[in-house]
Design a protein around this motif. Structure first.
Motif, mmCIF file in Angstrom:
data_model
loop_
_atom_site.group_PDB
_atom_site.id
_atom_site.type_symbol
_atom_site.label_atom_id
_atom_site.label_comp_id
_atom_site.label_asym_id
_atom_site.label_seq_id
_atom_site.Cartn_x
_atom_site.Cartn_y
_atom_site.Cartn_z
ATOM 1 N N CYS A 137 -99.592 -11.159 -7.669
ATOM 2 C CA CYS A 137 -101.156 -11.446 -7.682
ATOM 3 C C CYS A 137 -101.788 -10.545 -8.419
ATOM 4 O O CYS A 137 -103.168 -10.624 -8.638
ATOM 5 N N VAL B 183 -104.898 -15.026 0.745
ATOM 6 C CA VAL B 183 -103.370 -14.996 0.285
ATOM 7 C C VAL B 183 -102.858 -13.853 1.215
ATOM 8 O O VAL B 183 -101.705 -14.293 1.893
ATOM 9 N N LEU C 182 -108.111 -12.809 -2.300
ATOM 10 C CA LEU C 182 -107.150 -11.980 -1.924
ATOM 11 C C LEU C 182 -106.822 -11.781 -0.370
ATOM 12 O O LEU C 182 -105.756 -11.826 0.208
#
Length: 326
Positions: free
Chosen positions: A229, A242, A239
């Motif tokens: 990532c 995720v 983020l």
């Protein structure tokens, strides 16, 4: 000890135990905890990268699909316990690899939850803002919510290929001898338990002939996601999404799962260090991707300069060796 002393009405033992407990509370942190934590952290320094390469994950996935196709071809016309077992294991392994789920979470997926899954539960307002690709993905993927670590709700995505194989497993479930009372989707024939995802990954990783098969495990795959990532320019919100999909908060994602990539540091941060040696004028309006330290003369950033310096160093060492200095 305090409880035992109270039951025995032993005042002296109770007093000693309480004093020891008080001493432990005051001194444990400084005497034991800090040193132990520091030792654990230092043991992690300079360790080799322990996340799988993408090419090895792809090799495992391709091998799983090959075994899956053979098992489906054999199982479709008639019941075969060997094919049922192979299909059961390969589909579970693919679910773990695709979703980067903890193996226990995927292994304990229940038949009841799977039957309630649907691809139609999409918010229309959000759907209209999606790109054509995102709209297509929202139609073909099936999302299931399962129980994760510490009781958290975590999602699992199933592709159309996975669903076709799972539907075949459900169809042949009774013929394979799976008890009707067995609640698990990836159930073992003849018993009330489920197959273990870690065993499936270990078995097929060895068979796939991928490099470093011992790294193809669920925990390593989760660390791979967090590390890769860093290559994407993700916003804070993206983020966080995720991290939530992975089943932990963003702090855990950054501090524990994401590995420090030495390749990233050498390639990117070194440019900043060389640029700082040449003055701050080269910094203006740049980032690590657009920063290119100027190369002139015998600059250490010059490829030819580095080669000449290396040759000079070897010649100097050779002369010193001849003279007996080294």
């Amino acid at each position: 000890m305090i409880g035992q002393a109270l039951m025995n009405d032993d005042d002296l033992a109770e007093k000693k135990a309480k004093k020891f407990y008080e001493l432990l509370e005051k001194n444990w942190r400084n005497s034991v905890s800090i040193s132990a934590h520091q030792t654990i952290q230092e043991n992690k320094w300079n360790k080799e990268d322990d996340i799988p390469l993408t090419k090895n994950v792809i090799a495992l996935r391709d091998h799983l699909r090959l075994v899956e196709d053979k098992a489906r071809e054999e199982l479709t016309p008639q019941m075969s316990l060997r094919a049922y077992k192979a299909l059961n294991e390969t589909v579970l392994a693919q679910v773990i690899i695709f979703n980067k789920r903890r193996e226990g979470e995927a292994s304990r997926l229940t038949l009841e939850i799977y039957k309630k899954a649907s691809t139609s539960a999409i918010n229309e307002d959000i759907y209209e803002t999606l790109s054509p690709l995102e709209k297509e993905l929202s139609k073909i993927l099936t999302r299931i919510e399962i129980r994760g670590k510490r009781g958290k709700k975590v999602p699992v995505f199933l592709t159309e290929r996975m669903k076709e194989s799972i539907d075949l497993l459900v169809k042949r479930r009774e013929e394979a001898g799976v008890p009707a009372e067995n609640p698990y989707l990836f159930a073992r024939p003849g018993v009330m338990t489920n197959i273990r995802g870690c065993d499936c990954l270990r078995k097929y990783a060895e068979e796939s002939k991928a490099e470093n098969p011992e790294l193809l495990r669920s925990t390593k795959l989760r660390k791979q996601v967090a590390t890769l990532c860093q290559l994407l320019d993700l916003s804070e919100q993206e983020l966080e999404q995720v991290a939530r999909f992975m089943g932990h908060d963003i702090r855990v994602h950054r501090d524990f799962y994401r590995q420090t990539d030495k390749t990233f540091q050498i390639a990117k941060i070194s440019k900043l260090l060389f640029a700082m040696e040449q003055g701050t004028e080269s910094f203006r309006g740049k980032n690590l991707n657009t920063l290119h330290p100027s190369v002139c003369g015998e600059s250490p950033t010059s490829a030819s300069g580095l080669q000449r310096q290396t040759k000079k160093g070897r010649a100097k060492r050779s002369r010193e060796a001849d003279e007996g200095k080294i």
